[in-house]
Design an enzyme around this catalytic site. Structure first.
Site, PDB file in Angstrom:
ATOM      1  N   LYS A  71       0.854  -1.199   0.000  1.00  0.00           N
ATOM      2  CA  LYS A  71       0.000   0.000   0.000  1.00  0.00           C
ATOM      3  C   LYS A  71       0.885   1.242   0.000  1.00  0.00           C
ATOM      4  CE  LYS A  71      -3.929   1.878   2.661  1.00  0.00           C
ATOM      5  NZ  LYS A  71      -4.769   1.684   3.866  1.00  0.00           N
ATOM      6  N   SER A 146      -9.656   1.751   2.723  1.00  0.00           N
ATOM      7  CA  SER A 146      -8.757   2.466   1.854  1.00  0.00           C
ATOM      8  C   SER A 146      -7.714   1.588   1.156  1.00  0.00           C
ATOM      9  CB  SER A 146      -8.030   3.550   2.654  1.00  0.00           C
ATOM     10  OG  SER A 146      -7.235   2.976   3.670  1.00  0.00           O
ATOM     11  N   SER A 170      -9.950  -0.556   6.940  1.00  0.00           N
ATOM     12  CA  SER A 170      -9.310  -0.410   5.623  1.00  0.00           C
ATOM     13  C   SER A 170      -8.624  -1.644   5.067  1.00  0.00           C
ATOM     14  CB  SER A 170      -8.302   0.726   5.655  1.00  0.00           C
ATOM     15  OG  SER A 170      -8.964   1.921   5.380  1.00  0.00           O
TER      16      SER A 170
HETATM   17  N1  GLN Z   1     -13.137   4.111   5.938  1.00  0.00           N
HETATM   18  C1  GLN Z   1     -12.673   4.540   7.215  1.00  0.00           C
HETATM   19  C2  GLN Z   1     -12.267   5.992   7.114  1.00  0.00           C
HETATM   20  O1  GLN Z   1     -12.528   6.564   6.129  1.00  0.00           O
HETATM   21  C3  GLN Z   1     -11.518   3.698   7.664  1.00  0.00           C
HETATM   22  C4  GLN Z   1     -10.298   3.964   6.898  1.00  0.00           C
HETATM   23  C5  GLN Z   1      -9.113   3.194   7.381  1.00  0.00           C
HETATM   24  O2  GLN Z   1      -9.230   2.176   8.054  1.00  0.00           O
HETATM   25  N2  GLN Z   1      -7.959   3.715   7.058  1.00  0.00           N
HETATM   26  O3  GLN Z   1     -11.709   6.560   7.992  1.00  0.00           O
END
Ligand code: GLN
Length: 486
Positions: A71, A146, A170
Site C-alpha cells: 500500500k 482504503s 481499511s
Molecule cells: N473508511 C474509514 C475511514 O474513512 C476507515 C479507513 C481506514 O481504516 N484507514 O476513515
C-alpha cells in the site's frame, strides 16, 4: 498452471525445492500487471526492471522470490510513497518501514506500490489523487478502501499477497468486497515505524491474502516488538503457520445481535448466516451475545480518527518534504503562513480537508470536552463490551461489510453513506482487538461477501484456526473473478 495462480505459501515451497526461480515468478506477475492493470489501476508505482534485478539477486529467506504489493502509505526506500495524495507526489523516503525490512530479510520481492484513498481516508479508493481502483469482480464497482489497491491486486492475481493498513476497516472491508482474506492484527502486534500515520491510536498493519494459510505466514513475518515503535508490544510472536489447527469442536462463537440490523443486504446476511451454520456443523457452539454500545461506534470513530488525523497531518506544510506551492515568489517574500496555506489548500483533496476541519473542531478549546473527551469515554465503553463478551466466548462472528461492492461514484457525494460502509469494522479498532475477514459467499449479483471474526487481544491464532477450519470445508476462497480465471 500459470505461476500467478499459486498462493504465496505454494510459491515459497516451490522456490525452496528448487522447482522454480524467483525471477520467473517476478516476470510472470509483471507480465500480468502490464497486460491487465490498465483495467483495474491497482498499482500507482511499479518499476519492472528494478524488480527483475532484485529477483535475480535474491538467494536466501523463507519468502525467497515471493512478490508482494505494498500500500502506498508504507515508506519504501527510494520508491515513490504518495499516500494517494498530491501533497506527497514526489516524495521518496530515505528509509524503509520496519515491515519492509522484515520482508526483505526473508527474501520477499517488493513488486510496487498500490493505490489507496488519500491518507487512508475512505472506503472506496476514490479519494486517491491518482484516480480510483476498479473491483476485479466488476470493474464498474469500487474495490473498497482504503487498501483498495492491495485487495484488488490480490483478487486480480497481480500479486500473491499484499500489505495494507487498517484504521477503521481499511484492510477488512476491501478484502470483503474483493473476495480475499484480510487481517487487522491486535493494536501493538505489528510495528508501524515507517507507516505514514493516519490515527495513531487506531492504525495497524496487516496482510491481504488468497487464503488463511498465507495470512498466518505473512503475519508471523511482520509481527513483533520494535524499539522504533513505542506502541508495539513485547509479546513473543507465535509461529501462526506451524500452529495452524483446524479443529473447532467446542469453540464458543458469539453472534452479536446488534450487527444484524436493517440496512444490511439480504445477500450478505444470508451468506454470513450460512457460514455460521458451517461452524455449527463442525462442532462449534453458537451463542447470541450483546455488544450494546455498537450503535455509537461510527460517531465515536468520526471524532477520534479525524482528531488524530488533523494532528498527524500538520507535518505536511511544504517545509521538509512533498509539495510546496509559492506561486513563483520566494517563501521569504510571500510569507511562511501564505506558503503553508497555498501548499495545504492545493495539496490536500476534499476528504482530507474535511477530516482536518472535523478534527481541528473537536480538539478546539470549548469543544474538546463535548466531543473529543466524550468520544474517548464512549470508546472505553465499547472496549468493555468486548471484554464482557470474551469472558463468555472465544471469538465473535459478524458480517464484514453491510453490502457487497458498490458502484464507483455511488457514495462519493454522500460522506455519511461512505462512512457507514465501515459500521461493522470500526469497533475492533476502537477496542484494539484483532479481526479477520474471510470470503464466505456471494450476493445475487455475484459479488463477494466477507465474514468477520473478532478475537481477544493477541489471540490471532484462534482467528486463524477457525478460519482455516472453514476454508478446509468450503470453497469460497477458491473462487476467482472472471479476469483471473487463467
Ligand atoms: N473508511 C474509514 C475511514 O474513512 C476507515 C479507513 C481506514 O481504516 N484507514 O476513515
Amino acid at each position: 498452471m500459470e505461476l500467478t495462480q499459486y498462493s504465496a505459501y505454494e510459491l515459497s515451497t516451490m522456490v525452496g525445492k528448487g522447482d522454480i526461480y524467483p525471477v520467473d515468478i517476478a516476470a510472470a506477475y509483471l507480465k500480468r500487471i502490464a497486460a491487465l492493470d490498465k483495467n483495474i489501476h491497482a498499482f500507482v508505482h511499479c518499476d519492472p526492471e528494478a524488480v527483475l534485478k532484485k529477483a535475480e539477486k535474491i538467494k536466501t529467506g523463507r519468502l525467497r522470490g515471493v512478490p508482494i504489493a505494498i500500500k502506498d502509505n508504507f515508506c519504501v526506500k527510494g520508491q515513490p510513497t504518495t499516500c494517494g495524495s498530491k501533497i506527497l507526489k514526489d516524495f521518496r523516503p530515505p528509509y524503509n518501514a520496519t515491515v519492509i525490512e522484515k520482508l526483505e530479510q526473508e527474501g520477499a520481492i517488493i513488486l510496487g506500490k498500490v493505490n489507496m484513498d488519500e491518507f487512508a481516508f475512505g472506503s472506496s479508493c476514490e479519494t486517491s489523487a491518482y484516480g480510483p481502483t476498479h473491483n476485479p469482480w466488476d470493474i464498474t464497482r469500487a474495490p473498497g478502501g482504503s487498501s483498495g489497491g492491495s485487495a484488488a491486486a490480490v483478487a486480480a492475481r497481480f500479486a500473491p499477497w499484499a500489505l495494507g493498513s487498517d484504521t477503521g476497516g481499511s484492510i477488512r472491508q476491501p478484502a470483503s468486497l474483493c473476495g480475499v482474506v484480510g487481517l487487522k492484527p491486535t493494536y501493538g502486534r505489528v510495528s508501524r515505524y515507517g507507516l505514514i500515520a493516519f490515527a495513531s491510536s487506531l492504525d495497524q498493519i496487516g496482510p491481504l491474502t488468497l487464503d488463511v494459510r498465507d495470512a498466518a505466514l505473512l503475519s508471523s513475518v511482520i509481527s513483533g516488538y520494535d524499539p522504533k515503535d513505542s506502541t508495539s508490544v513485547n509479546i513473543p510472536v507465535p509461529d501462526y503457520l506451524q500452529l495452524l489447527g483446524e479443529n473447532v469442536k467446542g469453540l464458543k462463537i458469539g453472534i452479536p445481535k446488534e450487527y444484524f440490523i436493517t440496512g444490511i443486504e439480504d445477500g450478505v446476511k444470508n451468506a454470513v448466516m450460512q457460514a455460521i451454520e458451517v461452524f455449527r456443523k463442525l462442532g462449534a457452539q453458537i451463542e447470541e451475545i450483546n455488544l450494546p454500545h455498537t450503535e455509537y461506534a461510527v460517531a465515536t470513530y468520526y471524532i477520534v480518527a479525524p482528531s488524530e488525523a488533523s494532528s498527524n497531518l500538520a507535518r505536511f506544510d511544504g517545509v521538509q518534504y512533498g509539495l510546496r506551492v509559492t506561486k513563483g515568489e520566494k517563501v521569504s517574500d510571500s510569507g511562511l503562513i501564505d506558503m503553508y496555506m497555498k501548499t495545504r489548500g492545493e495539496g490536500f483533496g476534499q476528504e482530507a480537508l474535511r477530516r482536518i476541519i472535523l478534527g481541528t473542531y473537536s480538539l478546539s478549546s470549548g469543544y474538546y470536552d463535548a466531543y473529543y473527551l466524550k468520544a474517548l469515554k464512549v470508546r472505553t465503553k465499547i472496549g468493555e463490551d468486548f471484554k464482557k463478551a470474551f469472558a463468555r466466548v472465544d471469538c465473535i462472528m459478524t458480517p464484514t461489510s453491510p453490502t457487497g461492492a458498490f458502484k464507483l461514484g455511488e457514495r462519493t457525494d454522500d460522506p455519511l453513506a461512505m462512512y457507514l460502509s465501515d459500521i461493522f469494522t470500526i469497533s475492533a479498532n476502537l477496542a484494539g482487538i484483532p479481526a479477520l475477514s474471510i470470503p464466505c459467499g456471494f450476493t445475487p449479483e455475484n459479488l463477494p461477501v466477507g465474514l468477520q471474526i473478532l478475537g481477544k487481544p493477541f489471540d490471532e491464532q484462534t482467528l486463524f484456526n477457525a478460519a482455516h477450519a472453514y476454508q478446509q470445508s468450503t470453497n469460497w476462497h477458491r473462487r476467482k473473478p472472471a479476469m483471473a480465471q487463467k
